[in-house]
Design an enzyme around this catalytic site. Structure first.
Site, mmCIF file in Angstrom:
data_model
loop_
_atom_site.group_PDB
_atom_site.id
_atom_site.type_symbol
_atom_site.label_atom_id
_atom_site.label_comp_id
_atom_site.label_asym_id
_atom_site.label_seq_id
_atom_site.Cartn_x
_atom_site.Cartn_y
_atom_site.Cartn_z
ATOM 1 N N ASP A 229 -25.435 -25.251 -14.764
ATOM 2 C CA ASP A 229 -24.625 -24.759 -13.649
ATOM 3 C C ASP A 229 -23.827 -25.890 -13.007
ATOM 4 O OD1 ASP A 229 -24.328 -22.349 -11.711
ATOM 5 O OD2 ASP A 229 -24.735 -24.043 -10.373
ATOM 6 N N GLU A 270 -34.719 -33.982 -29.319
ATOM 7 C CA GLU A 270 -36.132 -34.121 -29.706
ATOM 8 C C GLU A 270 -36.666 -32.807 -30.273
ATOM 9 O OE1 GLU A 270 -38.240 -35.236 -26.166
ATOM 10 O OE2 GLU A 270 -37.010 -37.039 -25.889
HETATM 11 C C1 NOJ Z 1 -21.883 -21.426 -10.525
HETATM 12 C C2 NOJ Z 1 -22.614 -20.130 -10.656
HETATM 13 O O1 NOJ Z 1 -22.145 -19.441 -11.786
HETATM 14 C C3 NOJ Z 1 -22.400 -19.379 -9.360
HETATM 15 O O2 NOJ Z 1 -22.849 -18.052 -9.438
HETATM 16 C C4 NOJ Z 1 -23.080 -20.131 -8.250
HETATM 17 O O3 NOJ Z 1 -22.798 -19.506 -7.020
HETATM 18 C C5 NOJ Z 1 -22.605 -21.583 -8.187
HETATM 19 N N1 NOJ Z 1 -22.485 -22.209 -9.470
HETATM 20 C C6 NOJ Z 1 -23.545 -22.413 -7.365
HETATM 21 O O4 NOJ Z 1 -24.756 -22.586 -8.042
#
Ligand code: NOJ
Length: 575
Positions: A229, A270
């Site tokens: 993310d 790994e």
């Molecule tokens: C990207 C994620 O896809 C989104 O849903 C989220 O709100 C933000 N990152 C923060 O984690």
């Protein structure tokens, strides 16, 4: 119509993909499960792991190679689970760790790989580290975050606690609004998203070690990949400069982040055949593919394609840009039309402005859903026949549109208050069967397996489903040859069976400026008509798959795509 091969672009897509081929991520169809909205097995109105297990057959029938699960960890759900309190467990709303392990096993038994979502930029404010950091200004955990004393002349506002002190910077957060919140002892902490998502300090060795351990935790449980993310946001310029045009950005894409992904790659290596997939929003394609260098991530989402207008020149340029940039680093391209953050593409393609960006808030601008659906069908054949891997966001295979009519008091997305746009419209629970909401979203629980159990009363789905979705349920579409679902099923089946789609390259056919046409292998072609009039198809033996009916004379209508077996294999075609 002249047919001339113009350019051949080589990419590193798998020569011979298959479930057991190394490098599965290079050509996989990856299905995003947004667990709150997939299927609810305990009747509380929120989807859960039990629901995914009960409905795994849908994904097996669809033919996808892998599932990416959006976060399922313990979370106060300030940002729908992207505020993680414990990366090594499962939120009770979704189930238990044992159920997650069972799902991984069952998915593998069904030939489906599993990808989990890791959120390294921030944790939940309920995470034990942050709680310890709050407890005392001297706690060592303060250094795991970005705590700073009051500074400068920026006025507190928005989400910040009252106090009249000054914020360390005037940065605007990723959801809009301010990026600092003050704690009672006077310090401020940084959060690029909501105040409930404090940013981690990636300079700290404990933070780095912790995430490597989290990767191992999930790899040890058999997961095949990690979706990362906000992958480009981890580092911040410690001098905390303001954002200034022409100056390096203080928190987007700082070079130090690559060192983290090189070490994550060593961890992934790994284990056999594991993949790291980055969420990297980056307009500069070279900076983007830096994340895909051979010792970094295996793949990243193609947001360039996701945001591209329904326009022949722009789409072709985007495809070329993608192929060339990925070929340069030897990484597989990805093709993404939708996800849980963006307007569903049936809606996007039905608007006058068919682009997506968080800055072009087009909510409630007029939508022609019939046009959007026609284009979405054609886009499915495009994205599933380009070299690389393709992503399907849950409900895309049902042709769902954005629910733009969620009553304000039911909106849950924290982005809404800050940016006036909600992502909830694309997160509405899936319709499975029946003629009215909840469309069996809340079925699939233990009472089905054991009829002796009394069926509990079912809560309303956490977001309202449009009544019109009665024609878009899995049940209504199954067996209907004209449905979106059967189109996706056939396309994914053909993609697996068609040798041309296993070759690493594509070649453009010149079919005029408003038609995208290309071959894969000697005799497979995809033709997408983006012009306003019907066009003839290249000479072919038979159409393998059409996104819509041909017109009289075998003409391909506007906004329609065809997969074809060419009459004259490419090796015998004249240049
Ligand atoms: C990207 C994620 O896809 C989104 O849903 C989220 O709100 C933000 N990152 C923060 O984690």
């Amino acid at each position: 119509m002249p047919k001339r091969r113009r350019k051949q672009v080589l990419v590193s897509a798998n020569e011979a993909p298959g479930k057991d081929a190394p490098g599965w991520w290079k050509s996989a169809v990856i299905y995003q499960v947004y667990p709150r909205s997939f299927a609810d097995s305990n009747g509380d109105g929120l989807g859960d792991i039990g629901g995914v297990r009960a409905r795994l057959g849908h994904l097996r029938d669809l033919g996808v190679d892998a599932i990416w699960m959006s976060p399922w960890y313990p979370s106060p759900m300030a940002d729908a689970g992207y505020d993680v309190a414990d990366f090594r467990d499962i939120d009770p709303v979704f189930g238990t760790l044992a159920e997650a392990e069972a799902l991984i096993e069952e998915a593998h038994a069904a030939g489906i790989r599993m990808i989990v979502d890791i959120v390294p930029n921030h944790v939940s404010s309920e995470h034990p580290w942050f709680q310890a950091a709050l407890a005392s200004p001297d706690a060592p955990e303060r250094d795991y975050f970005w705590f700073r004393p009051a500074h400068g002349d920026h006025m507190a506002g928005g989400d910040n606690m009252a106090g009249g002190e000054n914020m360390p910077t005037n940065w605007t957060g990723e959801f809009g609004g301010t990026t600092w919140t003050q704690v009672p002892d006077g310090d401020w902490y940084l959060h690029l998203f909501t105040p409930q998502q404090p940013d981690l300090n990636w300079e700290h060795p404990v933070v780095r070690a912790e995430f490597e351990s989290i990767l191992r935790f999930w790899f040890d449980r058999g997961v095949d990949g990690i979706r990362i993310d906000s992958a480009a946001l981890l580092f911040k310029d410690p001098a905390l400069p303001e954002v200034t045009d022409g100056e390096p950005h203080p928190f987007h894409d700082l070079d130090a982040v690559h060192d983290v992904y090189r070490s994550w790659r060593r961890v992934a290596d790994e284990y056999p055949d594991r993949a790291l997939i980055g969420e990297v929003w980056m307009p500069d394609v070279e900076r983007f593919t830096n994340y895909l260098r051979p010792d970094e991530l295996h793949a990243a989402f193609n947001f360039d394609f996701l945001g591209c207008a329904w326009d022949p020149a722009l789409m072709r340029a985007c495809i070329d840009r993608t192929l060339e940039a990925h070929a340069a680093v030897g990484a597989p391209p990805t093709w993404v039309l939708s996800n849980h953050d963006v307007t569903r593409h049936v809606t996007r393609y039905g608007r006058a402005d068919t682009t997506f960006s968080f800055d072009n808030n087009l909510d409630r601008t007029p939508v022609d859903l019939e046009l959007g659906t026609r284009r979405a069908r054609a886009a499915a054949l495009l994205s599933l026949s380009l070299p690389g891997s393709a992503y399907v966001y849950q409900g895309e295979e049902l042709g769902l549109w954005e629910n733009e009519h969620i009553p304000e008091d039911r909106i849950q997305d924290p982005m809404y208050a800050r940016r006036g746009h909600t992502r909830d419209g694309c997160r509405v629970p899936l319709p499975w069967s029946d003629d009215e909401p909840p469309f069996a979203f809340t079925e699939g629980g233990p009472w089905l397996a054991e009829p002796s159990l009394a069926e509990p009363s079912l809560a309303e789905p956490w977001l309202p489903q449009p009544r019109e979705w009665k024609d878009r349920t899995v049940q209504a579409q199954t067996g209907d040859p004209n449905s979106m679902l059967e189109l996706y099923r056939r396309a994914i089946r053909l993609r697996r069976a068609e040798p041309g789609l296993h070759t690493p390259e594509m070649s453009w056919l010149d079919h005029g400026p408003d038609v995208l046409a290309y071959t894969r292998g000697p005799d497979f072609a995809c033709v997408l008509n983006l012009s306003g009039t019907a066009v003839p198809l290249p000479d072919h033996v038979s159409p393998l798959l059409l996104s819509g009916p041909l017109e009289d004379g075998g003409l391909l209508p506007p906004d329609t795509a065809a997969w074809l077996r060419l009459r004259q294999p490419r090796s015998t075609q004249r240049e």
